[in-house]
Design an enzyme around this catalytic site. Structure first.
Site, mmCIF file in Angstrom:
data_model
loop_
_atom_site.group_PDB
_atom_site.id
_atom_site.type_symbol
_atom_site.label_atom_id
_atom_site.label_comp_id
_atom_site.label_asym_id
_atom_site.label_seq_id
_atom_site.Cartn_x
_atom_site.Cartn_y
_atom_site.Cartn_z
ATOM 1 N N ASN A 10 22.702 71.611 31.120
ATOM 2 C CA ASN A 10 21.873 72.688 30.599
ATOM 3 C C ASN A 10 20.595 72.161 29.943
ATOM 4 O O ASN A 10 20.143 72.665 28.923
ATOM 5 C CB ASN A 10 22.672 73.565 29.623
ATOM 6 C CG ASN A 10 21.983 74.874 29.244
ATOM 7 O OD1 ASN A 10 22.117 75.325 28.121
ATOM 8 N ND2 ASN A 10 21.264 75.478 30.143
ATOM 9 N N CYS A 12 17.991 70.685 32.410
ATOM 10 C CA CYS A 12 16.984 70.570 33.476
ATOM 11 C C CYS A 12 16.933 71.831 34.344
ATOM 12 O O CYS A 12 16.040 72.654 34.207
ATOM 13 C CB CYS A 12 17.261 69.360 34.374
ATOM 14 S SG CYS A 12 17.142 67.760 33.556
ATOM 15 N N ARG A 13 17.910 71.952 35.243
ATOM 16 C CA ARG A 13 17.871 73.017 36.247
ATOM 17 C C ARG A 13 18.084 74.410 35.671
ATOM 18 O O ARG A 13 17.288 75.322 35.938
ATOM 19 C CB ARG A 13 18.904 72.743 37.348
ATOM 20 C CG ARG A 13 18.619 71.469 38.119
ATOM 21 C CD ARG A 13 19.752 71.109 39.047
ATOM 22 N NE ARG A 13 20.915 70.648 38.277
ATOM 23 C CZ ARG A 13 22.087 70.328 38.821
ATOM 24 N NH1 ARG A 13 22.259 70.428 40.117
ATOM 25 N NH2 ARG A 13 23.081 69.908 38.059
ATOM 26 N N SER A 14 19.153 74.594 34.919
ATOM 27 C CA SER A 14 19.440 75.960 34.448
ATOM 28 C C SER A 14 18.418 76.464 33.424
ATOM 29 O O SER A 14 18.085 77.655 33.457
ATOM 30 C CB SER A 14 20.878 76.093 33.952
ATOM 31 O OG SER A 14 21.187 75.180 32.933
ATOM 32 N N ASP A 120 19.721 67.673 41.240
ATOM 33 C CA ASP A 120 19.534 67.372 39.821
ATOM 34 C C ASP A 120 18.355 66.411 39.681
ATOM 35 O O ASP A 120 18.423 65.274 40.144
ATOM 36 C CB ASP A 120 20.801 66.746 39.241
ATOM 37 C CG ASP A 120 20.771 66.645 37.724
ATOM 38 O OD1 ASP A 120 19.675 66.767 37.128
ATOM 39 O OD2 ASP A 120 21.841 66.446 37.135
#
Length: 149
Positions: A10, A12-14, A120
């Protein structure tokens, strides 16, 4: 509609997906993000994610990492996972079939089930973060189109 974006840590991507999605829907929608691990709990998103979002006019700097909770399965209508391992973790935390049905891979909304994982970018550089941003932007556009029509 309440939407939760989930990745591993929780950071980077989300958080990027949360920030992008918030720009696609009107007020009244609950958009949040979480991770399957608590290693970064309470921390702000990775500075490269913050910089990438800012480059596109989105401020995610105030977000804080948190792990997914049992309550999230009741609170959210849809839970989008960034990759297969994250999705397996999330599904394993669901207590009912109804909760499991809320969970899907984020990029499946684009119809490409073979390439449905958001990579990721954590171990990469600015180019990887930009690539992830573009993937998330496309997915968020599709999700917004589905829920707003």
């Amino acid at each position: 509609m309440n939407i939760l974006m989930v990745c591993l840590g929780n950071i980077c991507r989300s958080p990027l997906a949360e920030g992008i999605m918030k720009t696609k829907v009107p007020d009244g929608f609950l958009i949040d993000s979480a991770g399957t691990i608590s290693m970064h709990e309470g921390k702000h998103p990775d500075k490269r994610a913050v910089e990438t979002a800012a480059k596109h006019g989105i401020d995610i700097s105030k977000q804080r990492s948190r792990p997914i909770t049992a309550g999230d399965f009741e609170k959210f209508d849809k839970i989008y996972c960034m990759d297969i391992d994250v999705m397996a973790d999330v599904v394993s935390k669901a207590r009912t079939e109804k909760q499991r049905q809320k969970v899907s891979l984020f990029l499946e909304v684009l119809g490409d089930h073979e390439n449905a994982e958001v990579p990721d970018p954590y171990w990469g550089g600015a180019d990887e973060f930009e690539n992830v941003f573009q993937l998330l932007e496309g997915g968020c556009n599709k999700i917004a189109g589905q829920i707003l029509s």
